[in-house]
Design a protein around this motif. Sequence first.
Motif, mmCIF file in Angstrom:
data_model
loop_
_atom_site.group_PDB
_atom_site.id
_atom_site.type_symbol
_atom_site.label_atom_id
_atom_site.label_comp_id
_atom_site.label_asym_id
_atom_site.label_seq_id
_atom_site.Cartn_x
_atom_site.Cartn_y
_atom_site.Cartn_z
ATOM 1 N N LYS A 174 4.429 -6.273 4.729
ATOM 2 C CA LYS A 174 5.149 -5.448 4.243
ATOM 3 C C LYS A 174 6.476 -4.780 4.632
ATOM 4 O O LYS A 174 6.699 -4.434 3.552
ATOM 5 C CB LYS A 174 4.600 -4.202 4.940
ATOM 6 C CG LYS A 174 2.883 -4.348 4.476
ATOM 7 C CD LYS A 174 2.108 -3.796 5.262
ATOM 8 C CE LYS A 174 0.730 -3.124 5.350
ATOM 9 N NZ LYS A 174 -0.241 -2.392 6.212
ATOM 10 N N SER A 175 7.415 -5.522 5.330
ATOM 11 C CA SER A 175 8.626 -5.541 5.363
ATOM 12 C C SER A 175 9.361 -6.252 4.143
ATOM 13 O O SER A 175 10.054 -5.607 3.985
ATOM 14 C CB SER A 175 8.904 -6.087 7.238
ATOM 15 O OG SER A 175 8.819 -7.041 7.139
ATOM 16 N N GLN A 176 8.715 -7.417 4.200
ATOM 17 C CA GLN A 176 9.380 -7.745 3.188
ATOM 18 C C GLN A 176 9.378 -7.449 1.531
ATOM 19 O O GLN A 176 10.161 -7.517 0.533
ATOM 20 C CB GLN A 176 9.214 -9.496 3.492
ATOM 21 C CG GLN A 176 9.862 -9.914 4.944
ATOM 22 C CD GLN A 176 11.922 -9.741 5.267
ATOM 23 O OE1 GLN A 176 12.389 -10.060 4.360
ATOM 24 N NE2 GLN A 176 11.482 -8.798 5.253
ATOM 25 N N PHE A 177 8.307 -7.261 1.204
ATOM 26 C CA PHE A 177 7.022 -6.413 -0.051
ATOM 27 C C PHE A 177 7.871 -5.600 -0.100
ATOM 28 O O PHE A 177 8.344 -5.551 -1.169
ATOM 29 C CB PHE A 177 6.089 -6.340 0.690
ATOM 30 C CG PHE A 177 5.464 -5.935 -0.254
ATOM 31 C CD1 PHE A 177 4.889 -6.289 -1.962
ATOM 32 C CD2 PHE A 177 4.653 -4.351 -0.548
ATOM 33 C CE1 PHE A 177 4.165 -5.666 -2.937
ATOM 34 C CE2 PHE A 177 4.252 -3.921 -1.528
ATOM 35 C CZ PHE A 177 3.531 -4.644 -3.283
ATOM 36 N N GLU A 178 7.921 -4.726 1.143
ATOM 37 C CA GLU A 178 9.172 -3.144 0.196
ATOM 38 C C GLU A 178 10.374 -3.882 -0.258
ATOM 39 O O GLU A 178 11.372 -3.034 -0.733
ATOM 40 C CB GLU A 178 8.886 -2.332 1.342
ATOM 41 C CG GLU A 178 7.488 -1.676 1.505
ATOM 42 C CD GLU A 178 6.916 -1.625 0.023
ATOM 43 O OE1 GLU A 178 7.697 -0.651 -0.899
ATOM 44 O OE2 GLU A 178 5.586 -1.039 -0.010
ATOM 45 N N LYS A 179 11.767 -3.667 0.475
ATOM 46 C CA LYS A 179 12.209 -4.349 0.575
ATOM 47 C C LYS A 179 13.034 -5.277 -1.032
ATOM 48 O O LYS A 179 14.289 -5.217 -1.779
ATOM 49 C CB LYS A 179 12.695 -5.930 1.928
ATOM 50 C CG LYS A 179 14.269 -6.259 1.882
ATOM 51 C CD LYS A 179 14.350 -7.364 2.750
ATOM 52 C CE LYS A 179 15.746 -8.219 2.359
ATOM 53 N NZ LYS A 179 16.019 -8.970 3.314
ATOM 54 N N PHE A 180 11.704 -5.647 -1.658
ATOM 55 C CA PHE A 180 12.329 -6.270 -2.156
ATOM 56 C C PHE A 180 11.426 -6.398 -3.709
ATOM 57 O O PHE A 180 11.554 -7.008 -4.515
ATOM 58 C CB PHE A 180 11.757 -8.040 -2.601
ATOM 59 C CG PHE A 180 12.784 -8.620 -1.259
ATOM 60 C CD1 PHE A 180 13.931 -9.269 -1.898
ATOM 61 C CD2 PHE A 180 12.214 -9.923 -0.230
ATOM 62 C CE1 PHE A 180 14.938 -9.815 -1.353
ATOM 63 C CE2 PHE A 180 13.155 -10.014 0.564
ATOM 64 C CZ PHE A 180 14.354 -10.647 -0.003
ATOM 65 N N GLY A 181 11.732 -5.153 -3.374
ATOM 66 C CA GLY A 181 10.992 -3.853 -4.965
ATOM 67 C C GLY A 181 9.502 -3.692 -4.312
ATOM 68 O O GLY A 181 9.090 -3.292 -5.568
ATOM 69 N N GLY A 182 8.522 -4.220 -3.622
ATOM 70 C CA GLY A 182 6.970 -3.679 -4.160
ATOM 71 C C GLY A 182 6.294 -4.904 -4.876
ATOM 72 O O GLY A 182 6.269 -5.330 -5.407
ATOM 73 N N GLU A 183 5.468 -3.804 -5.775
ATOM 74 C CA GLU A 183 4.671 -3.936 -6.864
ATOM 75 C C GLU A 183 5.931 -4.832 -7.589
ATOM 76 O O GLU A 183 5.125 -5.567 -8.429
ATOM 77 C CB GLU A 183 3.502 -2.574 -7.658
ATOM 78 C CG GLU A 183 2.804 -2.715 -6.544
ATOM 79 C CD GLU A 183 1.839 -4.141 -5.853
ATOM 80 O OE1 GLU A 183 1.370 -4.814 -6.812
ATOM 81 O OE2 GLU A 183 1.306 -3.805 -4.888
ATOM 82 N N LYS A 184 6.907 -3.782 -8.253
ATOM 83 C CA LYS A 184 8.038 -4.850 -9.275
ATOM 84 C C LYS A 184 8.309 -6.426 -8.697
ATOM 85 O O LYS A 184 7.831 -7.554 -9.573
ATOM 86 C CB LYS A 184 9.243 -4.326 -8.833
ATOM 87 C CG LYS A 184 10.197 -5.000 -10.026
ATOM 88 C CD LYS A 184 11.087 -4.255 -9.862
ATOM 89 C CE LYS A 184 12.808 -4.412 -10.906
ATOM 90 N NZ LYS A 184 13.308 -3.757 -10.709
#
Length: 217
Positions: A174-184
């Motif tokens: 989750k920490s990296q997922f949001e950092k790099f744009g989430g679902e994008k």
Amino acid sequence: MKKKKVLAIGAHPDDMEFEAGGTLAKWALKGHEVYHLILTAGGYRDMNGQIYKTEELRKEAKNAAEVLNVKELIFLDYTTTELPSSGKIVSEVDQIVQDISPDIIISHHPFDSHQDHRAAAEIVFAVSRQGRVKNVLSSAPFPYRPNVFAFRPQFFVDISSTIDTKLNAIRCYKSQFEKFGGEKLIGRIQSWACVWGWAVDFEFAESFEVIRMNDIF
């Protein structure tokens, strides 16, 4: 079919999920034993000063390992961006390889633009010397990373049945997922797998450069 042992060696948490998550999930589903070694401790400070804690990233890695059905997740404690490629770490990884006795190792490409990824590749080359590991594969670097020495895809794995598993493993970070744009980010990873699949007429695929191969299955 004889069960194989697969060892994925990543420099950081989330690396192998991005580069080979679909392949690892597929091989685990087929009954092969999948191991995941992460060489750095996990935590780091990014270029914007944001701190990502080791404990958080390790918890995320464990969640991702469960999604991929990894048999054992192993952490070393080296510092992110300062991963050495000689000395003590080679001995440590050499012992892990000795203990697991993998049939297949997957790690980073030796010309990846991230210094830790290059170091990981050099470590893999050192510990797989003299044919002790029969199959050694380098995974594809991210498309946005400059690479003068181009990645040469030679081995493709159909991950059409495990693309969702791969994406869900990435979502665990989750920490990296949001950092790099989430679902994008998820859309880009899926599109990347679609492009590799197009090369060999699969819906989705991951590709690897062969360092060594001897009857992989």
